[in-house]
Scaffold this active site. Structure first.
Site, PDB file in Angstrom:
ATOM      1  N   SER A 124      -8.456 -66.589 -29.611  1.00 20.01           N
ATOM      2  CA  SER A 124      -8.445 -65.449 -28.705  1.00 20.01           C
ATOM      3  C   SER A 124      -9.235 -64.305 -29.307  1.00 20.01           C
ATOM      4  O   SER A 124      -9.441 -64.233 -30.521  1.00 20.01           O
ATOM      5  CB  SER A 124      -7.010 -64.978 -28.452  1.00 20.01           C
ATOM      6  N   ASP A 125      -9.677 -63.386 -28.448  1.00 22.06           N
ATOM      7  CA  ASP A 125     -10.150 -62.112 -28.953  1.00 22.06           C
ATOM      8  C   ASP A 125      -8.926 -61.368 -29.489  1.00 22.06           C
ATOM      9  O   ASP A 125      -7.787 -61.732 -29.195  1.00 22.06           O
ATOM     10  CB  ASP A 125     -10.853 -61.318 -27.845  1.00 22.06           C
ATOM     11  N   TRP A 126      -9.158 -60.307 -30.248  1.00 25.15           N
ATOM     12  CA  TRP A 126      -8.057 -59.621 -30.921  1.00 25.15           C
ATOM     13  C   TRP A 126      -7.104 -58.995 -29.894  1.00 25.15           C
ATOM     14  O   TRP A 126      -7.487 -58.125 -29.136  1.00 25.15           O
ATOM     15  CB  TRP A 126      -8.623 -58.580 -31.867  1.00 25.15           C
ATOM     16  N   HIS A 127      -5.868 -59.507 -29.868  1.00 22.61           N
ATOM     17  CA  HIS A 127      -4.827 -59.107 -28.922  1.00 22.61           C
ATOM     18  C   HIS A 127      -5.143 -59.550 -27.489  1.00 22.61           C
ATOM     19  O   HIS A 127      -4.604 -58.986 -26.532  1.00 22.61           O
ATOM     20  CB  HIS A 127      -4.591 -57.597 -28.951  1.00 22.61           C
ATOM     21  N   GLY A 128      -5.963 -60.551 -27.338  1.00 20.04           N
ATOM     22  CA  GLY A 128      -6.307 -61.041 -26.005  1.00 20.04           C
ATOM     23  C   GLY A 128      -5.184 -61.864 -25.398  1.00 20.04           C
ATOM     24  O   GLY A 128      -4.438 -62.548 -26.097  1.00 20.04           O
TER      25      GLY A 128
END
Length: 766
Positions: free
Chosen positions: A264-268
Site C-alpha cells: 500500500s501507499d503510506w496509510h493507504g
C-alpha cells in the site's frame, strides 16, 4: 488460544529463510509473526503500546521498514523514496559524515528525453545509491497519467500518453534493478489528483481505465517486472484501489503476469482485511489498527489463512531477493561525482526549446555580459517537494552555471536580487510539513534601471520558477498562469532590451505545464528547463551556449488556456479552497474513514467524462488550437525524413525510414510514429502514439536509418461490451513525424480485424 500457539519446534528444527523452503518457513510461523510480516514496522502493539520491530535506525530518513523475525532468519528490509533519487537523512547522530544523495532530474524531464537507454543509465546511477546506502527498494518510478496540468504531483509522472509513460518507466526499472535492488512501480492506479487523495473516488468506465490509466503499468510490468507495485490512495468507482481484487490480483497478477510484492501507499486504504483478500500483501508504514483488524478477522474466521499465507509467501520471496537478506556490505560511499555527471547529461537531453526566433540561441561567443532576472535564477528549483524530494549536497544556480560557461552576470543586479531574496524568504509560509513552500514573488525592477542595463549588457535572461508537491494541487492563478509581477517583468525587460536590439531569453524552471500563449511571442527564445536536479544551472548553461544541442520533446500538450483541457470541468480547483481546507484535507491522511458523505464534486469524487480523450487525443481529434503540441521541441539544427517503408511479417509491422541532419550543427532527433484507426466500431482518437525512437548524435549531413516495430495487436482498442481488446478491420494510417502536429511521412496499411484478448470484466458499480 490454540490458534496463536507457536509450533513448539526445537531450536535445531526451526527452519531458516534461505536454508529451508519458503513453505517450511511459513509452516513454522506463528500467527502473530505472519501478521507482523504483513504490517510495516511502524505499528504499535495495542496491548502494550510498544513499537513492533521499528528499525528506521538502519537507514535514517528512509520511508519505512518491514519487520524482522530473527528466529526464522527473516531480516528487516528498508524502503526508501523516491522518483528523483534516494531520499534519506543527510546527517546522523554520532558522526560528522554526511549521507547526501544525488538529486537527479524529475520524471517529467526524463520523459522529455524520449531516450530509454539514457533513462536506464539514470536508473543505474540511482540504484547504485540505493544499494550503497543500505536500502533495498526505491519507491519509484511513478507512472500515472498527466490527466490534468494542475495535478500537484505531475512532476513525478512521465506523460499524458500511456505508451511513452510505460516505456520510460520500464527503462527506469531496468536501470535501478540492475544493481540488485528493487523498485516500487506506483501509484496503482488512477492517482491523478492530490487534493483529498486519500478519499477521492475516481469514477470512470473500463475503456479509459484499460487504454489510458492502466496501460503504462501494464507495459512496465510486462517489460521490466518491478520487484514491487504500490497501490494508490484513491478509490476507483467506489472501492479503494488497494482493496480491489480485480485490480490487484485478476489484472496485475493473473493477466499481466506480475511476479512480485504489492504494497500500500503510506496509510493507504481503510481495511487491512480487505487489502489482504484483494492481494495487497504489505500495509505501510504499519499501524496498530491494521494489526487489530487482521488479528480479529483471523480469530473470527472471516480472513482465511490461505489468503494470509499467500501474502506471507510474497513477502518472503521479496525478502530473499534483497541486499539485506544477502548481507551485502554497503559502504555509504556511492560515486556521487559520477552521478552528478549523469544528472547534468540527462537533464540536457530533456530540456525543451519552445521558441528560438532568428536563431537567438545558442548564444554566440560575443555574448559575455548578461543581465539575469528572476528570483529563480539565483535560487534554482532542483525538484518538487514531498516524497519526490532529495536531500542533496548542493544545487548549481543559473548564475553559477553562466559563470562557469564564461558569461558574467551583471554584478549590481545580482546583489539586488540576493538581498531581496534574503529579506523575502523568511516571510514565506508552508501550510504543513511535506507540502510545497511558497515561492518568493518576483522583484520589481524599474524601467529606467532596465534601460541602463539594456545598454551595458549583451543579453537578458529571465527565469520563471514554479514548483509543486504532495497533498495539494497547483493553483490556476499564480502557478499555471503567470503572476502579475512575472508578466510585468517579461514585458518590461523585452521592451527595454529590444529597443537596444538585444535578445531576451526566458527559461522555465517549472514543475509542469504553464500558460504560455499570452506572452511567448515577446522573448526571442523560450527554454523549458523543467526541474533538472542539482546540476541544473550547469545544464541550462550548456544549452544556452550551444555546448549541447537541445533535443527534448514535450511529453504532454501545452494548451492555449486551462479551460481547453478536457478534464478542466472535473478537477478540484485549489483557488477555491482556503489554507485551512487544504491542511484539513492533508491531515486526513491517517484519519480518513472512506466516508464521502459530503459528496463534493471534484473533492470527494471526480468524473472522468473525457474518457480516452486525454491530452493530444482530445486536442487532435477536436482540431483544437494548442500553444505547443505533444511531442514538440526545437533544435539548433534541422532534420529531414524520407524513404518510409512498412513491412508486415506475421503480426509485426516493421517501419523503417531515413533521418538526415540537414543543418549545420550536430544534433539528435526524436521520431514519433502515430497511427489512426478506421474508427467505425467505436469513437477513436484522431491518432495515437504507437512507437518512438531517438537517433544517435548526427553530424551535419549525416543520416541514420531508423527502425520502429509495432505489433498489430497493439492497434486494438478496448470493447466494454466484449470485455476484450478488439482490433478493428480496415485501413490504418501510419503517421511519422517530429511531433503530433508535425507529420513528415504517411502511409496507409490494411489490417485484418480480430478479438485480440478477452480479459477480466472490471467491476464498475459504485
Amino acid at each position: 488460544m490454540l490458534l496463536f500457539c507457536s509450533l513448539q519446534a526445537t531450536a535445531q528444527d526451526v527452519p531458516l529463510l534461505g536454508k529451508s523452503s519458503i513453505n517450511d518457513v511459513i509452516k513454522a510461523m506463528t500467527i502473530e509473526e505472519k501478521i507482523s510480516l504483513l504490517i510495516g514496522a511502524a505499528s504499535e502493539d495495542s496491548a502494550t503500546g510498544a513499537v513492533v520491530g521499528r528499525t528506521e535506525a538502519i537507514v535514517p530518513g528512509a520511508a519505512g521498514t518491514t519487520v524482522a523475525i530473527p528466529r526464522l532468519g527473516i531480516p528487516a528490509t528498508v524502503l526508501a523514496d523516491g522518483p528523483a533519487g534516494l531520499r534519506i537523512a543527510p546527517t546522523r547522530e554520532g558522526t560528522d559524515a554526511t549521507f547526501y544523495c544525488t538529486h537527479f532530474p524529475v520524471e517529467t524531464l526524463l520523459a522529455s528525453t524520449w531516450n530509454t537507454e539514457l533513462v536506464s543509465e539514470v536508473g543505474r546511477a540511482m540504484g547504485s545509491e540505493v544499494l550503497e546506502y543500505g536500502a533495498d527498494v526505491l519507491l519509484a518510478p511513478a507512472t500515472n497519467i498527466m490527466r490534468n496540468p494542475l495535478c500537484g504531483r505531475n512532476f513525478e509522472y512521465y506523460s499524458e500518453d500511456p505508451l511513452l509513460a510505460g516505456k520510460i518507466a520500464a527503462a527506469m526499472i531496468r536501470g535501478v534493478q540492475s544493481n540488485g535492488v528493487g523498485t516500487s512501480l506506483k501509484h496503482f492506479a488512477v492517482n491523478n489528483q492530490e487534493i483529498n487523495r486519500t478519499a477521492i473516488d475516481a469514477r470512470l468506465s473500463p475503456r479509459p481505465l484499460r487504454e489510458i490509466y492502466l496501460k503504462p503499468f501494464e507495459i512496465a510490468v510486462k517489460e521490466a517486472q518491478p520487484w514491487t507495485v504500490m497501490t494508490s490512495y484513491n478509490k476507483i468507482n467506489g472501492t479503494y484501489a488497494s482493496q480491489r481484487a480485480d485490480l490487484v490480483t485478476s489484472i496485475l497478477r493473473d493477466e499481466w503476469g506480475f511476479e512480485g510484492l504489492v504494497m500500500s501507499d503510506w496509510h493507504g486504504g481503510i481495511d487491512a482485511v480487505e487489502q489482504v483478500r484483494a492481494g495487497n500483501d504489505l500495509m505501510m508504514p504499519g499501524t496498530a489498527r491494521q494489526r487489530e483488524q487482521l488479528r480479529e478477522a483471523i480469530l473470527a474466521g472471516t480472513l482465511s489463512m490461505r489468503d494470509v499465507d499467500t501474502s506471507v509467501k510474497c513477502m518472503l520471496e521479496y525478502i530473499q531477493r534483497t541486499p539485506r537478506f544477502k548481507a551485502y556490505a554497503y559502504d555509504n560511499r556511492p560515486d556521487l561525482t559520477a552521478h552528478a555527471d549523469v544528472t547534468r547529461r540527462s537533464a540536457a537531453e530533456g530540456m525543451v526549446l519552445l521558441e528560438n526566433r532568428n536563431e537567438a540561441l545558442p548564444l554566440g561567443r560575443q555574448i559575455r555580459k548578461a543581465a539575469v532576472f528572476g528570483t529563480t535564477s539565483y535560487d534554482l528549483i532542483a525538484g518538487g517537494t514531498g516524497s519526490g524530494d532529495v536531500n542533496h549536497a548542493y544545487v548549481v544556480s543559473l548564475i553559477e552555471g553562466l559563470e562557469k560557461a564564461g558569461i558574467k552576470p551583471e554584478d549590481s543586479l545580482r546583489k539586488e536580487y540576493e538581498k531581496y531574496i534574503s529579506i523575502e524568504t523568511p516571510k514565506l509560509k508552508q501550510l504543513a510539513w511535506f507540502m510545497p513552500r511558497e515561492r518568493v514573488l518576483e522583484m520589481r525592477v524599474e524601467k529606467e534601471r532596465l534601460r541602463k542595463l539594456a545598454k551595458s549588457q549583451d543579453v537578458a535572461l529571465i527565469t520563471i520558477g514554479k514548483t509543486s508537491g504532495e497533498f495539494v494541487d497547483r493553483k490556476l492563478n499564480g502557478n499555471f498562469n503567470l503572476t502579475e509581477e512575472e508578466r510585468m517583468l517579461i514585458d518590461n525587460v523585452c521592451e527595454a532590451f529590444h529597443a537596444e536590439r538585444k535578445k531576451v531569453i526566458v527559461i522555465l524552471n517549472v514543475c509542469g505545464v504553464i500558460e504560455t500563449a499570452s506572452w511567448s511571442a515577446e522573448p526571442d527564445a523560450v527554454l523549458v528547463a523543467w526541474m533538472a536536479g542539482q546540476e541544473g544551472g550547469n545544464t541550462i548553461a550548456d544549452i544556452l551556449t550551444g555546448k549541447v544541442n537541445p533535443s527534448g520533446k514535450l511529453p504532454m500538450t501545452f494548451p492555449v488556456a486551462y479551460a481547453d483541457v478536457p478534464s478542466a470541468g472535473n478537477f478540484a480547483d485549489p483557488d477555491r479552497l482556503t489554507d485551512k481546507d487544504l491542511v484539513d484535507l492533508m491531515n486526513s491522511l491517517e484519519e480518513h474513514t472512506g466516508d464521502n458523505s459530503q459528496n463534493r464534486k471534484d473533492i470527494d469524487y471526480s468524473n472522468y467524462e473525457e474518457g480516452v480523450f486525454v491530452g493530444y487525443r482530445h486536442f487532435d481529434t477536436q482540431k483544437r488550437q494548442v500553444a505547443y503540441p505533444f511531442g514538440y521541441g526545437l533544435s539548433y539544427t534541422n532534420f529531414a525524413y524520407s524513404d518510409l517503408k512498412i513491412e508486415l511479417s506475421g503480426d509485426l509491422f516493421t517501419v523503417t525510414f531515413e533521418i538526415k541532419n540537414t543543418g549545420n550543427q550536430a544534433g539528435k532527433e526524436v521520431a514519433q510514429l502515430y497511427v489512426s484507426a478506421p474508427g467505425q466500431d467505436m469513437p477513436k482518437p484522431a491518432q495515437e502514439l504507437k512507437a518512438f525512437a531517438k537517433t544517435r548524435l548526427l553530424e551535419p549531413g549525416e543520416s541514420e536509418r531508423v527502425t520502429l516495430t509495432v505489433n498489430a495487436d497493439d492497434l486494438a482498442s478496448f470493447s466494454e461490451d466484449e470485455s476484450a481488446w478488439v482490433r478493428e478491420n480496415g485501413v490504418y494510417e501510419f503517421h511519422l513525424g517530429a511531433s503530433s502536429r508535425d507529420i513528415r511521412l504517411k502511409e496507409n496499411v490494411e489490417v485484418a480485424g480480430k478479438i485480440v484478448e478477452r480479459v477480466y470484466p472490471l467491476i464498475i458499480e459504485r
